[in-house]
Each structure stands twice: as C-alpha cells, then as structure tokens.
Design a protein around this motif. Structure first.
Motif: not given
Lengths: 254, 322
Positions: A237-242
C-alpha cells in the motif's frame, strides 16, 4: 444568441462517468487480451514458469511444491500485466499522442487512469482463472478463506504496480520504458521474492521492502495460511501511495 | 478589425508559456510571449506562422493540455485546464501527430470514443462524409498518412462538438481527400460550430478563414479577416495590389529602363512589342501616377494593364521574413 448556438447547447453531453470508465476499461482489456506480445508476457510465460517449476520440484526439493509455486506465479503474472504490460502500452500511447488525445475527450486524465486500472484488474481476473485452474490441475489447494484475502491483495498489488508502471511510462521514452519494464519484471520475478520466497530473517527482512517480495509474501500468506499478511500488505500500500504521488508529480502526457 | 456578431467560443488573453527554470542550465525559454486570440462560433479561425512560432503550443493551452505560465484562457466560458467532462464533451480535438493508437482498427476506436459521449455524431454518417469505409477494418498502423488524418478528424468530430481544434488537418492529404475535409469544415461552419485550425497551406487558409492570426516568435504579429490582412478591404485598398504588369507597345530601351521610377521585371522571353513587364513595387495610387508619367514621357502607353491582388501568402512572407 444565434440558432446554431442553441442547437449546440442541446448536444455534446458526456456519457455518465461510470459508463465512460467501464467502457474504457473493457476497451483496454480487450486490446490487451488480443495482443500477442501482451498475452505472451501476461499468461504464456507465467504458465511456462508454473509448469517448469512444478517439473523441477519433482526432481529436487530445492524448488518448493505447487502450493508455494502457484501463488508465486500469480504474483509474477500480476506484475506482468499491472507493471510491464501497462507501462509498455502506456509508454507507446504517450509517444503517439494517444494519451493527450484521450485527455481531451470526456474520459479525461482521471477517467483514463481509472479505466486503465480497471483493464488491469480484468486481465488479472483472467490470469487468476487460467493460472489458478492450471495450478489446481497440478495439485494446488489454496485455503478457501484465503481466496477472499487473495482478491484484496491482488487489488492492492495491482494498484502499486500499475502506479509504478505509469510512473515509468510517463517519465521516460517509450523505448526505454520497454527495456526497463522487461528487465525489472525478470529481475523481480527471478530474484525479487515474487515467485520463490526469500529468506526474511535478520537483515533479509529488509528485502521485504521490495514491492515484488511484499506481493509474493502477501499472496502466499492468503493462499497458504488463509490470512491477510499485514506487513507485506502495508508495504504494498505504501508503494502504491508513493508511486501514485510520484506519477502525479512527474507524469507528462506527451 | 471587422465586427463579428457570432458569440466567442475561445478567448486567449496575454497567454504566456515558458519551459525550464532560471536555475537550470538552459534557463527559461519562452514559447508563447503573450498571445491574444478570439475565435467565434460558426467561424473558421486559422492560425498560421513559421515552424516554431508557437501554433501547436497555443492550441495545447487552449485545449487545456498545457497550463499557461501567465494569462487567461476561456474555452466556451471556462478554464480548459481545470475543465471537467462536461466541457470536454463540447470540444473536439485533432492533434498534429494524430493521437491514434497504432494497433487498433478505426471502427473500434471510433465506436469506443462514441461511447464516451451521450449523443455522438452518427458513426455511419461520419464514415460516409470522410470516405472511411474502405479502411475501417485495417489496423491504424497500416494506414497511409492521409487515411490516418481522416481517422483523426473523425475522432475529433465523433462527439458532435461545438468547437473543434484541428492541428494541420490537411497535412499528408491527397487533393481528393483535401476536398472532402474542406467540404466537411464548410459543413461544420454552416452548422454553427467554431473551428480553430492551424495550417501551412496558405491558399487553404485564404479560402477557409473567417479570421486569421499570424504568429511569430510566440506572439500574434497580425490578425484580421483575409481581406483586412491583404488590404483589399476599406480604405486600405491601395495596398491590396501586389504587382502590376503591362504589355509594352514596343521594345523598351536601356535608357528608358534607367529612367523608370521603379525596377521593372521582364515577364516575357524577349523585349519586343507586346512583351509583358512586371512592376512589383506598386503600393499606392501615387505610384501608379508616377508610372503613368514614365509611360507618357517615353511614349510607352500600354495596350493592356493588369493588377495582381495580394494574397495571404504575401502577407505571411512580409511578416515572417527576418
């Protein structure tokens, strides 16, 4: 005001937003599934990996069994359609001005991205059915409850890898996108923890920060253990947001 | 400028567009240096200018693809850069490079773009008007340049827009296809649709344009109707003459040529009775009087005189020459 103006105001309405996005998603999904190169990367190569590793497991215990291989190949397939396929297609659309043209239609930039995401999910659904069925024929038996978590993980994984693919396609030339997307897919699949699990003990835990390793662990967590692996999912999810934030900042339409 | 009563559908006021930053190695490059432009419904507004003048950048700002560094753009009364689907449905765009997906067939593309609109232009009618039927099932990659142009034009019109931007619509078209495209543009104009187009074909611009904007170095250097720009309207009628030519009653001697008030060009092969001479620098009735005096002094009263009108091309060369 002249008569033609009144007539003009009567026409030229956009279709409803959900219709536009659905239409574009299905249009792109059909194009992807009819494209030989995309099919090769999205379905045929993952299928060959599944069969090859299953055969290898028969002769050596170094290669894990079908319950580990199948979710790994599903992860590889998701990266193929969401990252490699989407990046290459978008890169060439950008080069030919297709993105700029579509951005001027009622679809717009947001509709275009949502439509592409929907197309990726459609292709992933086909991949799950084909590769899942093939795995089942070879003896794969996932946790029934895990299928639900698998769906959640695949959606988050698709978001992360599609955003990464669009970031690549929107910032470098199409030819560079083609090369980088293919090399990155091979590396992430072969050594990035997607197909075969990495050793995450000690310093190896840091490898879980790779999006491919996080996707592989999350898919295996769902299908092998039947639970949602919180840490890998949060990393994805962090990769997606970044990646979404970076794409919003640096992506250019042409 | 002649007064038009058609409502404005596009208005650019002092639009500037720059790339780069002051801290970068190349510094700031100003592509548009303050463009003012108004296009009206039911009219063809043509933007001409040499390569690199800023025509496509002007269109990109007007379409909302680029955000101007300064100035305002009003497209059908709204800021196109922040526009939603409601505004985009009212505008059709044909990009200079087509913007067509290469691996798709024209029918598939047009049907898809039609689904983005509530009440699109009937596809079969558009196919007939642009004579697309022969290659609707051929992958766009395999089409000729002119066929791709016609598909791109159809894609711009499929939403039945109120305003259409056409960036070089006749590039790569054979004469027959160009006639089709011209006829369609005339039809759009008569239907009250605003058309903003760029072209390098000045004869085409002269034929189609209700208003012409000439861009150079990112700014509008001249604008008006064709007759205003060529000087054939109103009190500026004298400058509408580009060149005068006359048939001399006999050969002109060297001494007579030296005595002439203007440089003369021999149009015919030989200097003899009936040979035609051209006078390119006639710009006013006073010039004509001076020339007539020279004829009278030398007994050269011509049997026939003709005037060539100035064209948009003449104006373009005057404006765009360094």
């Amino acid at each position: 005001m002249s008569a033609p103006d009144t007539e003009a105001q009567r026409r030229s309405q956009p279709a409803a937003a959900h219709r536009r996005i659905l239409a574009h998603g299905l249009y792109e999904a059909r194009l992807t599934l009819r494209n030989g190169e995309q099919l090769l990367v999205s379905l045929i190569l993952p299928l060959l990996v599944l069969l090859g590793l299953h055969r290898a497991h028969a002769v050596t215990d170094v290669v894990p069994g079908i319950d580990i291989i199948t979710p790994g190949v599903l992860s590889l397939a998701v990266m193929a359609s969401a990252f490699t396929g989407a990046a290459i297609a978008t890169g060439f659309e950008r080069q030919y001005g297709v993105l700029a043209y579509l951005a001027t239609t009622p679809l717009g930039a947001t509709g275009l991205i949502l439509g592409k995401s929907l197309a990726v999910l459609c292709v992933i659904a086909v991949q799950v059915v084909v590769l899942g069925a093939s795995g089942a024929v070879l003896g794969w038996s996932p946790e029934p409850l895990g299928i639900l978590w698998l769906a959640v993980v695949l959606v988050i994984g698709a978001a992360a890898f599609t955003a990464l693919g669009l970031l690549l396609a929107g910032t470098v030339r199409a030819e560079a996108t083609l090369a980088l997307a293919n090399v990155a897919w091979v590396l992430m699949g072969a050594a990035g923890g997607a197909v075969l699990p990495l050793d995450h003990h000690g310093a190896g835990a840091l490898l879980l920060a790779l999006p491919s390793a996080a996707l592989g662990e999350a898919v295996r967590g769902a299908t092998v253990d039947g639970h949602l692996a919180a840490v890998p999912v949060l990393i994805l999810a962090t990769w997606a947001l970044v990646a979404i934030a970076a794409a919003r900042k640096w992506f250019t339409w042409k | 400028m002649a007064v038009s009563f058609s409502p404005a559908c596009l208005h650019l006021a002092n639009v500037r567009y720059a790339v780069g930053t002051a801290s970068s190695a190349r510094g700031v490059t100003e592509i548009l240096a303050g463009v003012d432009l108004t296009a009206r419904q039911g009219e063809v507004t043509v933007i001409i200018g040499p390569n690199g003048a800023g025509k496509t950048t002007t269109l990109s700002c007007a379409q909302g693809l680029l955000r101007p560094s300064a100035g305002t753009v009003q497209l059908l009364g709204q800021d196109p850069y922040r526009a939603g689907a409601q505004l985009r449905a009212r505008v059709g765009v044909m990009l200079q490079d087509g913007g067509l997906p290469q691996s798709v067939k024209p029918r598939t593309l047009l049907k898809h773009v039609a689904t983005l609109h509530r009440d699109p232009w009937p596809l079969e009618d558009l196919i007939e008007r642009l004579d697309l039927s022969a290659f609707l099932g051929t992958t766009i990659r395999r089409l000729s340049g002119g066929q791709k142009q016609r598909v791109a034009l159809a894609a711009a019109l499929i939403g039945d827009p109120e305003l259409v931007f056409l960036d070089e619509p006749s590039a790569g078209l054979d004469p027959q296809s160009r006639q089709l495209v011209f006829a369609l543009i005339e039809h759009l104009r008569s239907s009250g649709i605003g058309i903003v187009l760029t072209t390098h074909l000045l004869e085409e611009a002269q034929h189609l344009a209700d208003a012409v904007y000439i861009l150079k170095d990112g700014a509008v250097v001249r604008h008006g109707t064709v007759s205003e720009l060529t000087g054939s309207a109103g009190e500026q009628h004298s400058s509408a003459v580009r060149r005068l030519s006359f048939a001399a009653p006999r050969a002109v001697t060297r001494a007579e040529l030296d005595d002439a008030p203007f440089a003369l060009e021999l149009d015919s092969h030989a200097n003899r009775a009936g040979a035609r001479w051209g006078v390119p620098s006639i710009t006013s009735p006073a010039d004509l009087t001076e020339l007539a005096r020279w004829w009278e002094r030398n007994g050269l009263f011509p049997a026939e005189i003709s005037f060539e009108a100035r064209t948009l091309e003449d104006v373009f060369w005057e404006v765009s020459s360094p």
